[in-house]
Design a protein around this motif. Structure first.
Motif, short mmCIF file in Angstrom:
data_model
loop_
_atom_site.label_atom_id
_atom_site.label_comp_id
_atom_site.label_asym_id
_atom_site.label_seq_id
_atom_site.Cartn_x
_atom_site.Cartn_y
_atom_site.Cartn_z
N VAL A 1 2.54 10.21 2.22
CA VAL A 1 2.80 9.69 3.73
C VAL A 1 1.57 9.71 4.52
CG1 VAL A 1 3.93 10.55 5.64
CG2 VAL A 1 4.96 10.67 3.39
N LEU A 2 0.66 10.56 4.45
CA LEU A 2 -0.72 10.64 4.91
C LEU A 2 -1.37 9.50 4.57
CD1 LEU A 2 -1.57 14.39 4.79
CD2 LEU A 2 -0.72 13.00 6.68
N LEU A 3 -1.64 9.19 3.63
CA LEU A 3 -2.44 7.77 3.16
C LEU A 3 -1.96 6.57 3.77
CD1 LEU A 3 -3.73 8.70 -0.60
CD2 LEU A 3 -4.96 8.69 1.86
N THR A 4 -0.55 6.44 3.67
CA THR A 4 0.04 5.48 4.10
C THR A 4 0.12 5.37 5.87
OG1 THR A 4 1.87 5.54 2.47
CG2 THR A 4 2.31 4.26 4.44
N ALA A 5 0.06 6.71 6.44
CA ALA A 5 -0.20 6.55 7.91
C ALA A 5 -1.53 5.99 8.23
CB ALA A 5 0.05 7.86 8.40
N LEU A 6 -2.43 6.37 7.26
CA LEU A 6 -3.82 5.86 7.57
C LEU A 6 -4.00 4.39 7.23
CD1 LEU A 6 -6.87 6.61 7.99
CD2 LEU A 6 -6.96 6.61 5.52
N VAL A 7 -3.26 3.89 6.52
CA VAL A 7 -3.37 2.59 6.31
C VAL A 7 -2.65 1.71 7.77
CG1 VAL A 7 -2.38 0.47 5.07
CG2 VAL A 7 -3.37 2.25 3.80
N VAL A 8 -1.52 2.20 8.20
CA VAL A 8 -0.76 1.90 9.17
C VAL A 8 -1.69 1.72 10.41
CG1 VAL A 8 1.14 2.16 10.84
CG2 VAL A 8 1.50 2.19 8.40
N VAL A 9 -2.55 3.05 10.73
CA VAL A 9 -3.34 3.10 11.83
C VAL A 9 -4.36 2.02 11.78
CG1 VAL A 9 -4.91 4.72 12.77
CG2 VAL A 9 -2.69 5.46 12.36
N LEU A 10 -5.03 1.90 10.52
CA LEU A 10 -6.02 1.01 10.33
C LEU A 10 -5.65 -0.59 10.61
CD1 LEU A 10 -8.06 2.81 7.41
CD2 LEU A 10 -8.73 2.54 9.60
N ILE A 11 -4.45 -0.75 10.19
CA ILE A 11 -4.17 -2.16 10.52
C ILE A 11 -3.41 -2.61 11.79
CG2 ILE A 11 -1.65 -2.20 9.68
CD1 ILE A 11 -4.08 -4.54 8.13
N ALA A 12 -3.08 -1.40 12.71
CA ALA A 12 -2.56 -1.68 13.89
C ALA A 12 -3.20 -2.47 14.86
CB ALA A 12 -2.03 -0.14 14.44
N GLY A 13 -4.48 -2.17 14.84
CA GLY A 13 -5.33 -2.54 15.93
C GLY A 13 -5.48 -4.14 15.69
N PRO A 14 -6.09 -4.65 14.47
CA PRO A 14 -6.02 -6.10 14.10
C PRO A 14 -4.70 -6.96 14.32
CG PRO A 14 -7.31 -4.89 12.34
CD PRO A 14 -6.66 -3.68 13.35
N SER B 1 0.83 -1.02 0.06
CA SER B 1 0.00 -0.20 0.07
C SER B 1 0.77 1.22 -0.09
CB SER B 1 -0.93 -0.02 1.08
OG SER B 1 -1.78 -1.08 1.07
N ALA B 2 2.08 1.40 0.87
CA ALA B 2 2.78 2.42 0.75
C ALA B 2 3.40 2.76 -0.47
CB ALA B 2 3.84 2.27 1.78
N PHE B 3 3.99 1.43 -1.15
CA PHE B 3 4.52 1.74 -2.43
C PHE B 3 3.52 2.23 -3.54
CE2 PHE B 3 5.11 -0.44 -6.51
CZ PHE B 3 6.42 0.07 -6.95
N MET B 4 2.34 1.53 -3.54
CA MET B 4 1.15 2.09 -4.36
C MET B 4 0.75 3.57 -4.31
SD MET B 4 1.06 -0.49 -6.67
CE MET B 4 -0.18 0.01 -7.62
N LEU B 5 0.50 3.84 -3.02
CA LEU B 5 -0.02 5.18 -2.88
C LEU B 5 0.89 6.56 -2.90
CD1 LEU B 5 -1.90 4.42 0.52
CD2 LEU B 5 -3.16 4.71 -1.66
N LYS B 6 2.10 6.14 -2.40
CA LYS B 6 3.12 7.11 -2.68
C LYS B 6 2.81 8.53 -1.75
CE LYS B 6 5.19 5.14 -6.44
NZ LYS B 6 4.97 4.75 -7.78
#
Length: 126
Positions: A102-115, A95-100
């Motif tokens: 920083v804010l969207l990548t941080a959002l993905v990290v935050v969303l995946i952190a809980g699970p 996702s980080a590679f495709m999104l390029k």
């Protein structure tokens, strides 16, 4: 759901269980969708609505043991846990590679952190 009555409740739970089995089947093919949690939800729905469908799910050679382990010990096999965690990390990297961005990548990290943390803390079986 209280207004549905018993028959409506059973139909709703069966439908929900079948829906989650469908999502689990898609998850077998797509690494982004988790298979096991969908099967656990389906098993819970079938336990309250259809003993026949629950038994079919529990009798499955591939997924039955995972569901049994969860129901009895609240644990998952070590291999399944490692694969799930690795898939999550690889998905975040992809996702980080495709999104390029920083804010969207941080959002993905935050969303995946809980699970990720939930899965990391689960006990391992066998």
């Amino acid at each position: 759901m209280a207004q549905l009555g018993n028959k409506g409740k059973v139909l709703f739970l069966k439908g929900t269980g079948i829906f989650f089995v469908g999502l689990a089947m898609i998850g077998v093919v797509l690494p982004i969708l988790p298979t096991t949690p969908f099967l656990l939800v389906a098993a819970a729905c079938f336990a309250k609505s259809s003993p026949r469908l629950q038994q079919r799910l529990l009798a499955n050679k591939t997924f039955g043991p995972l569901i049994h382990d969860w129901q009895k010990h609240r644990s998952i096999p070590k291999r399944a846990k490692r694969i799930a965690l690795l898939t999550m990390v690889l998905s975040v990297c992809w996702s980080a590679f495709m999104l390029k961005n920083v804010l969207l990548t941080a959002l993905v990290v935050v969303l995946i952190a809980g699970p990720f943390i939930f899965l990391w803390r689960l006990p391992e079986s066998r």
